[in-house]
Structure formats: C-alpha cells, structure tokens
Write an enzyme that holds these catalytic residues in place. Structure first.
Site, PDB file in Angstrom:
ATOM      1  CG  ASP A 181       6.388  -8.329  11.859  1.00 18.26           C
ATOM      2  OD1 ASP A 181       6.830  -7.112  11.659  1.00 18.26           O
ATOM      3  OD2 ASP A 181       5.977  -8.627  13.202  1.00 18.26           O
ATOM      4  CD  GLN A 221      -6.875   6.141  -6.157  1.00 20.78           C
ATOM      5  OE1 GLN A 221      -6.361   7.113  -6.517  1.00 20.78           O
ATOM      6  NE2 GLN A 221      -7.538   5.470  -7.008  1.00 20.78           N
ATOM      7  CE1 TYR A 244       6.716   8.230   9.979  1.00 18.11           C
ATOM      8  CE2 TYR A 244       7.129  10.442   9.760  1.00 18.11           C
ATOM      9  CZ  TYR A 244       6.794   9.173   9.133  1.00 18.11           C
ATOM     10  OH  TYR A 244       7.037   9.279   7.882  1.00 18.11           O
ATOM     11  CB  ILE A 259       3.068  11.202   0.474  1.00 17.49           C
ATOM     12  CG1 ILE A 259       4.510  11.723   0.415  1.00 17.49           C
ATOM     13  CG2 ILE A 259       2.377  10.640  -0.923  1.00 17.49           C
ATOM     14  CD1 ILE A 259       4.528  12.761  -0.763  1.00 17.49           C
ATOM     15  CE  LYS A 271       9.779   7.053   8.221  1.00 24.75           C
ATOM     16  NZ  LYS A 271      10.089   5.892   6.981  1.00 24.75           N
ATOM     17  CB  SER A 308      -0.901   0.156   1.048  1.00 25.63           C
ATOM     18  OG  SER A 308      -0.004   0.087   2.400  1.00 25.63           O
ATOM     19  CB  ILE A 339       5.386   5.722  -0.619  1.00 28.78           C
ATOM     20  CG1 ILE A 339       4.738   6.885  -0.277  1.00 28.78           C
ATOM     21  CG2 ILE A 339       6.714   5.795  -1.025  1.00 28.78           C
ATOM     22  CD1 ILE A 339       5.639   7.806   0.721  1.00 28.78           C
TER      23      ILE A 339
END
EC number: 1.1.1.-
Length: 339
Positions: A93, A244, A206, A240, A210, A49, A51
């Site tokens: 995983d 959808q 997060y 981003i 990153k 799903s 990116i």
C-alpha cells in the site's frame, strides 16, 4: 555606480537565470535507443493496471527487471508472472510508509541491491465534491461528514513516500553504480496529469493531489545531482482510455461526455512519453504532456509543457495546445472527439 566584477556574484546571477529558464526543451526528433534499458532494475508503483501496467510491460520488453508495487490482485492481461522476465508483483500500500519501505527493501534483495528506475504511477480517481456535499443520503443529519482522503493518501502522500525512498536509495547506491555503459543516470519519473495544470471541475481532491505531485517534482528537479545524480522528469497525461483490463476505468457515458472537450488518449501515448524520458539523457527536469497520437503512431502529438518561470510555468504551452486542437477544443473550436 561602477559595475561589479565579483565572479561569485556573476555565478549566482547565472545560476538564477538558468533556474528561471530551465533545461533544454525536449527534441522529439532525437533518436532514442531503448537498449539503454537492458539489464536495469525498475520499480513501477501502481503498475498492476492502467498506465503503470503499460509502462511496466514496455520496460520489461526492453530488458528491464521490473518490480510492480501495487495492492494485492493479479496483474493485467499480458503479464505472465511465471516467466522470470515478466514484471513481478510486490504487494504493498503506497500510502503506508511501513508497507512501502518493506516493499522497496524486498525489491533490493530480489534485484541484488540494484535500482535504476522508479516510476511513480500509483493513483486513484477523484471524488466529486458536489456529490459529497449536495447528494447526501436521505435522513442524514446536518452534521458534516468527514470527506474521504484516499485520493490524497495515494496520489500525493504515496507519491511523496515513493519519491523519498527512490532518492534515498539512488543516493546510497551511487557508490556501487557502474556508469561506464551508456553513461547512465538513475531515473525518477513522476506521473502527474493535465489536471496538474488545468482545472478539472469539481474534482477537488484529484486536482489538488496532482498539483501537489507537480510541486514535489519541481522542488527536486533542479537539485537531482544531490541524490545520486539522478534524472527527474514528469509526465502529464490528458484523459487516457485505460478501460481494457483496468479496474480504474470510467463508464462509457462519462468518457463520451469528457471527450466532447478533450481528446481521449491511449496508454500507448503515455508509454511513448515514458520511454522518451527514460532513454534520452538530454531530457532532464522537463514536463511532457501525453495526448492522443496520430493513427498507428503513439505519442506523436506529445509535447514539452515548458514548465519554467520564464515560459510562464507552462501556461502558454497549455493554452496553445487547446487553441491548436492538440489536446481538445477551447470554446467553440471543433475537435475530433473520441477516437
């Protein structure tokens, strides 16, 4: 004191200067030939799903044999697993070493012991540290509750495991590689984030994860010749819109709020950045920021972050991108908002 003419010292000084300066900046005017991807084998973690799915589809459409490593569940719309040329899902995983190793081994059997590209796109969304600490359920005790670690487990530990396996297999498969065609180098593409460079308020896990991905990439990028002479680059997407078909989406209200300050890019902008890195032999050890492109021109505003010490570790490039409105707005500067 007389100047030394020691050739070894001269070489060491030059290596240090090269390390500080980094490799050549990305030239976005250079033509890239997607044909170099034909017949290659690629692993895309988190490719079911968002990116990762966009990158997997683009690689597949350009002739790559694509293995998607993700949790169980159907791939996004647009993928026909019954088609032999479509990306194939290998359930795993990434935060589990045993699960990930087994998946890599399965892919090597499936591909005939071939591996040319690994894209590290598996990731999950942050937990808001304010919510975890201040918005406790009614009746909860005063004893702190252990915070969730899934973001670190997937985004950082999973990326480390995946990068380790990629480098291991690139190194061990080097002897059987045929580089005559297109003078190909194995590709290791890290997916960081603008949050690898700019604070994202209260998204503590997060941002930390990153920043860790960025640190992992920087620790190996200058030494990739040791690992099958591979090429390593990093993508740093801004926010981003992957709503959808994606289970990793944000609510519309949150999207409207965040895009008051930062332009909302599309998956296609990131795909354009990925293809440029993977298809251009001259891009090595570079970090590319993926931002909202112009209408009908995905990736047209992507830029090199210049993440090298002599270039202030991307600081100036990031600041300029906000000042110029490429990423969003700084202070009271206007921005186009959601597009």
């Amino acid at each position: 004191m007389a100047a030394t003419n020691d050739p070894e010292l001269t070489r060491r000084k030059q290596r240090q200067e090269d390390f500080l300066r980094g490799t050549s900046k990305i030239n976005f005017d250079d033509h890239i030939d997607h044909c170099v991807l034909s017949g290659k084998t690629a692993i895309v973690t988190g490719g079911a799903s968002g990116i990762g799915h966009g990158i997997a589809q683009a690689l597949s459409s350009n002739g790559c044999k694509v293995a998607v490593l993700d949790l169980s569940g159907p791939l996004e719309a647009g993928t026909d697993e019954s088609n032999i040329d479509s990306p194939k899902l290998f359930e795993c995983d990434v935060s589990s070493w045993e699960s990930l190793l087994a998946a890599f081994q399965e892919v090597l059997i499936w591909s005939g012991n071939s591996l040319d590209i690994v894209v590290l796109s598996a990731g999950v969304r942050s937990h808001n540290i304010k919510d975890l600490i201040l918005e406790r359920p009614a009746g909860s005790t005063s004893t702190p509750v252990k915070p969730p670690s899934s973001v670190f487990d997937v985004n950082l530990l999973g990326t480390y495991y995946s990068a380790y396996l990629a480098l291991w297999y690139f190194t061990n498969l080097e002897a059987k590689r045929d580089e005559a065609e297109f003078n190909w180098k194995p590709q290791l593409l890290f997916i960081g984030s603008l949050a690898s460079y700019v604070e994202q308020p209260l998204s503590a896990d997060y941002c930390a994860s990153k920043h860790g991905v960025r640190g992992l990439w920087k620790s190996v990028r200058s030494h990739s010749a040791l690992f099958g002479d591979c090429q390593t680059n990093l993508l740093a997407p801004t926010f981003i819109d992957n709503r959808q078909g994606s289970t990793k989406s944000r609510g519309d209200g949150a999207l409207i709020s965040l895009t008051n300050d930062v332009k909302l890019g599309e998956v296609s902008d990131v795909v354009a950045g990925a293809l440029r890195c993977l298809c251009d032999r001259n891009i090595e050890g570079r970090a590319l920021c993926c931002v909202k492109g112009e209408q009908s021109s995905p990736g047209s505003n992507n830029f090199d972050l210049c993440d090298n010490l002599i270039d202030f570790n991307a600081g100036k490039s990031v600041l300029d991108s906000f000042r110029n409105g490429v990423v969003g707005r700084l202070g009271t500067q206007n921005t186009t908002g959601p597009q």
